[in-house]
Design a protein around this motif. Structure first.
Motif, PDB file in Angstrom:
ATOM      1  N   VAL A  80       0.845  -1.197   0.000  1.00 56.99           N
ATOM      2  CA  VAL A  80       0.000   0.000   0.000  1.00 56.99           C
ATOM      3  C   VAL A  80       0.881   1.247   0.000  1.00 56.99           C
ATOM      4  O   VAL A  80       0.646   2.190  -0.773  1.00 56.99           O
ATOM      5  N   LEU A  81       1.905   1.266   0.834  1.00 61.39           N
ATOM      6  CA  LEU A  81       2.803   2.421   0.898  1.00 61.39           C
ATOM      7  C   LEU A  81       3.565   2.621  -0.411  1.00 61.39           C
ATOM      8  O   LEU A  81       3.764   3.754  -0.848  1.00 61.39           O
ATOM      9  N   GLU A  82       3.959   1.527  -1.059  1.00 56.06           N
ATOM     10  CA  GLU A  82       4.649   1.630  -2.344  1.00 56.06           C
ATOM     11  C   GLU A  82       3.733   2.251  -3.398  1.00 56.06           C
ATOM     12  O   GLU A  82       4.152   3.129  -4.162  1.00 56.06           O
ATOM     13  N   ILE A  83       2.489   1.816  -3.411  1.00 54.58           N
ATOM     14  CA  ILE A  83       1.524   2.386  -4.365  1.00 54.58           C
ATOM     15  C   ILE A  83       1.324   3.869  -4.081  1.00 54.58           C
ATOM     16  O   ILE A  83       1.331   4.701  -4.994  1.00 54.58           O
ATOM     17  N   CYS A  84       1.164   4.222  -2.815  1.00 55.38           N
ATOM     18  CA  CYS A  84       0.970   5.629  -2.435  1.00 55.38           C
ATOM     19  C   CYS A  84       2.184   6.473  -2.801  1.00 55.38           C
ATOM     20  O   CYS A  84       2.048   7.597  -3.288  1.00 55.38           O
ATOM     21  N   GLU A  85       3.378   5.925  -2.587  1.00 57.10           N
ATOM     22  CA  GLU A  85       4.595   6.658  -2.923  1.00 57.10           C
ATOM     23  C   GLU A  85       4.691   6.890  -4.432  1.00 57.10           C
ATOM     24  O   GLU A  85       5.024   7.991  -4.876  1.00 57.10           O
ATOM     25  N   ARG A  86       4.368   5.871  -5.205  1.00 58.89           N
ATOM     26  CA  ARG A  86       4.449   6.013  -6.669  1.00 58.89           C
ATOM     27  C   ARG A  86       3.413   6.993  -7.193  1.00 58.89           C
ATOM     28  O   ARG A  86       3.611   7.617  -8.227  1.00 58.89           O
ATOM     29  N   LEU A  87       2.303   7.137  -6.472  1.00 55.26           N
ATOM     30  CA  LEU A  87       1.256   8.074  -6.903  1.00 55.26           C
ATOM     31  C   LEU A  87       1.490   9.491  -6.394  1.00 55.26           C
ATOM     32  O   LEU A  87       0.819  10.419  -6.826  1.00 55.26           O
ATOM     33  N   ASN A  88       2.385   9.626  -5.425  1.00 55.77           N
ATOM     34  CA  ASN A  88       2.643  10.929  -4.810  1.00 55.77           C
ATOM     35  C   ASN A  88       1.335  11.534  -4.283  1.00 55.77           C
ATOM     36  O   ASN A  88       0.883  12.581  -4.735  1.00 55.77           O
ATOM     37  N   VAL A  89       0.735  10.853  -3.326  1.00 55.04           N
ATOM     38  CA  VAL A  89      -0.584  11.227  -2.828  1.00 55.04           C
ATOM     39  C   VAL A  89      -0.555  12.132  -1.600  1.00 55.04           C
ATOM     40  O   VAL A  89      -1.548  12.264  -0.904  1.00 55.04           O
ATOM     41  N   ALA A  90       0.549  12.787  -1.353  1.00 53.17           N
ATOM     42  CA  ALA A  90       0.664  13.630  -0.163  1.00 53.17           C
ATOM     43  C   ALA A  90      -0.456  14.671  -0.094  1.00 53.17           C
ATOM     44  O   ALA A  90      -1.059  14.887   0.967  1.00 53.17           O
ATOM     45  N   ASP A  91      -0.761  15.316  -1.235  1.00 51.33           N
ATOM     46  CA  ASP A  91      -1.815  16.336  -1.241  1.00 51.33           C
ATOM     47  C   ASP A  91      -3.174  15.740  -0.879  1.00 51.33           C
ATOM     48  O   ASP A  91      -3.949  16.343  -0.138  1.00 51.33           O
ATOM     49  N   LEU A  92      -3.455  14.551  -1.397  1.00 51.35           N
ATOM     50  CA  LEU A  92      -4.727  13.904  -1.079  1.00 51.35           C
ATOM     51  C   LEU A  92      -4.794  13.504   0.388  1.00 51.35           C
ATOM     52  O   LEU A  92      -5.845  13.587   1.007  1.00 51.35           O
TER      53      LEU A  92
END
Length: 187
Positions: free
Chosen positions: A56-68
């Motif tokens: 899950v963290l790898e997917i989030c990192e690749r998407l750059n979801v910090a703003d979300l």
């Protein structure tokens, strides 16, 4: 020539109309949820486990979801405030049982707040799903692998799913209560 009598139907009050609209909306929502459940019946997801966190963290990192994530946290804070308002109104309504119109008004406000909270959380999930789908080529192998593990299917099964079912499965994944609990713990 005889005159026919026209019987007038009793006119509904605004409150009755509002209740009828709410009931119709609940029926539409229930039908929609039944359709979604039927499409996802072949793909039940297990509960997330600790090893899933890394994917899950790898997917989030690749998407750059910090703003979300920041937006999600802001919405969560707003939701907490609104939930407290609903609890306060419920407490007042419980104490003031003699004034029926006031109690009904407060119950209506509570329902409105609950609906707003529900819409807000679905809006955030919708934004996440939109972000995932617009970047699917970047995360497809990881996402399909994770979905395959969670549903006890193969990556090929996930890749061959009907499009609507695939999108519903992604949405169901991001709506998992474990993800919410995880964000509560981390943030």
């Amino acid at each position: 020539m005889s005159k026919s009598k026209v019987t007038e139907l009793p006119k509904k009050t605004d409150e009755e109309l509002k209740q009828a609209q709410e009931a119709a909306e609940k029926e539409r929502q229930a039908a929609k949820e039944a359709k979604v459940s039927a499409k996802l019946a072949a793909y039940p997801m297990r509960e997330l486990e600790s090893d899933d966190l890394f994917e899950v963290l790898e997917i989030c990192e690749r998407l750059n979801v910090a703003d979300l994530v920041i937006e999600f946290l802001a919405e969560r804070d707003k939701s907490s405030i609104k939930a407290q308002q609903a609890k306060g109104l419920a407490a007042i309504a419980a104490k003031d049982t003699e004034n029926l119109s006031k109690v009904q008004e407060m119950q209506s406000k509570i329902t409105d707040i609950q609906n707003e909270l529900s819409e807000s959380s679905f809006e955030i999930i919708g934004k996440i799903v939109k972000l995932v789908l617009s970047n699917i080529s970047i995360i497809r192998p990881e996402l399909n692998g994770l979905l395959a593990k969670l549903t006890n299917k193969t990556v090929e099964d996930i890749g061959e799913m009907k499009l609507v079912t695939y999108v519903l499965l992604i949405k169901a994944f991001f709506a998992k209560p474990e993800l919410k609990e995880l964000s509560d713990l981390l943030f």
